[in-house]
Design a protein around this motif. Structure first.
Motif, short mmCIF file in Angstrom:
data_model
loop_
_atom_site.label_atom_id
_atom_site.label_comp_id
_atom_site.label_asym_id
_atom_site.label_seq_id
_atom_site.Cartn_x
_atom_site.Cartn_y
_atom_site.Cartn_z
N PHE A 147 0.97 -1.32 -0.04
CA PHE A 147 0.01 0.08 0.01
C PHE A 147 0.88 1.37 0.11
O PHE A 147 1.84 1.40 0.83
CB PHE A 147 -0.92 -0.11 1.19
N ALA A 148 0.96 2.05 -0.92
CA ALA A 148 1.55 3.47 -0.94
C ALA A 148 0.50 4.47 -1.13
O ALA A 148 -0.67 4.44 -1.96
CB ALA A 148 2.49 3.29 -2.17
N TYR A 149 0.63 5.56 -0.62
CA TYR A 149 0.06 6.73 -0.64
C TYR A 149 0.67 8.08 -0.65
O TYR A 149 1.58 8.26 0.35
CB TYR A 149 -1.00 6.84 0.54
N TYR A 150 0.30 8.93 -1.57
CA TYR A 150 1.19 10.12 -1.90
C TYR A 150 0.26 11.29 -0.98
O TYR A 150 -0.72 11.49 -1.32
CB TYR A 150 0.86 10.49 -3.17
N CYS A 151 1.26 11.67 0.08
CA CYS A 151 0.39 12.66 1.06
C CYS A 151 1.14 14.10 0.63
O CYS A 151 2.44 14.20 0.96
CB CYS A 151 0.76 12.35 2.53
#
Length: 139
Positions: free
Chosen positions: A18-22
């Motif tokens: 899981f990767a999320y661009y914050c």
């Protein structure tokens, strides 16, 4: 980032990462750190908890596709895309075009030489006009 020590080192991870661009974390990025309305971090945490709670992470699309599919900041990355000695910089997993669509990067402006020449001429003309205005103020 969540890391979990493997008990069985012979078994390879078979589910996505899981990767999320914050782009924002709910506070300003200056020395004062005032609260801000923009908060990608909380959205990332909420979606990660959904991901984590899924029993079979290889069937994420079956369960969470409606929640995940329209979020450009979320990616499920194959473990195989992380070579043993490669950089794990998650930000590099998004293309410049994707960053523009997310609103975290401005689109590149490409000009021809003629357009650039005209642009510079306009700037020079503006500078000359300001110079004339300053001369008028001095007199």
């Amino acid at each position: 980032m969540t890391l979990r020590k493997k008990r069985d080192t012979a078994k390879k991870q078979d589910f996505p990462i899981f990767a999320y661009y914050c782009a924002s974390i709910g506070e300003t990025l200056d020395v004062y750190r005032f609260d801000s309305e923009d908060n990608d971090f909380q959205t990332a945490v909420n979606k990660y908890n959904l991901f984590r709670s899924c029993k079979d992470k290889n069937k994420i699309d079956d369960y969470l596709k409606p929640i995940f599919e329209d979020d450009l900041k979320l990616k499920l990355l194959s473990i195989d895309s992380f070579a043993e000695h490669s950089a794990w910089d998650i930000e590099k997993r998004w293309t410049d075009e994707e960053k523009v669509k997310m609103g975290v990067k401005k689109a590149d402006v490409i000009m021809s030489l003629d357009e650039f020449g005209e642009y510079l001429s306009e700037i020079v003309a503006d500078i000359n006009n300001y110079g004339e205005a300053i001369k008028c103020l001095k007199s």
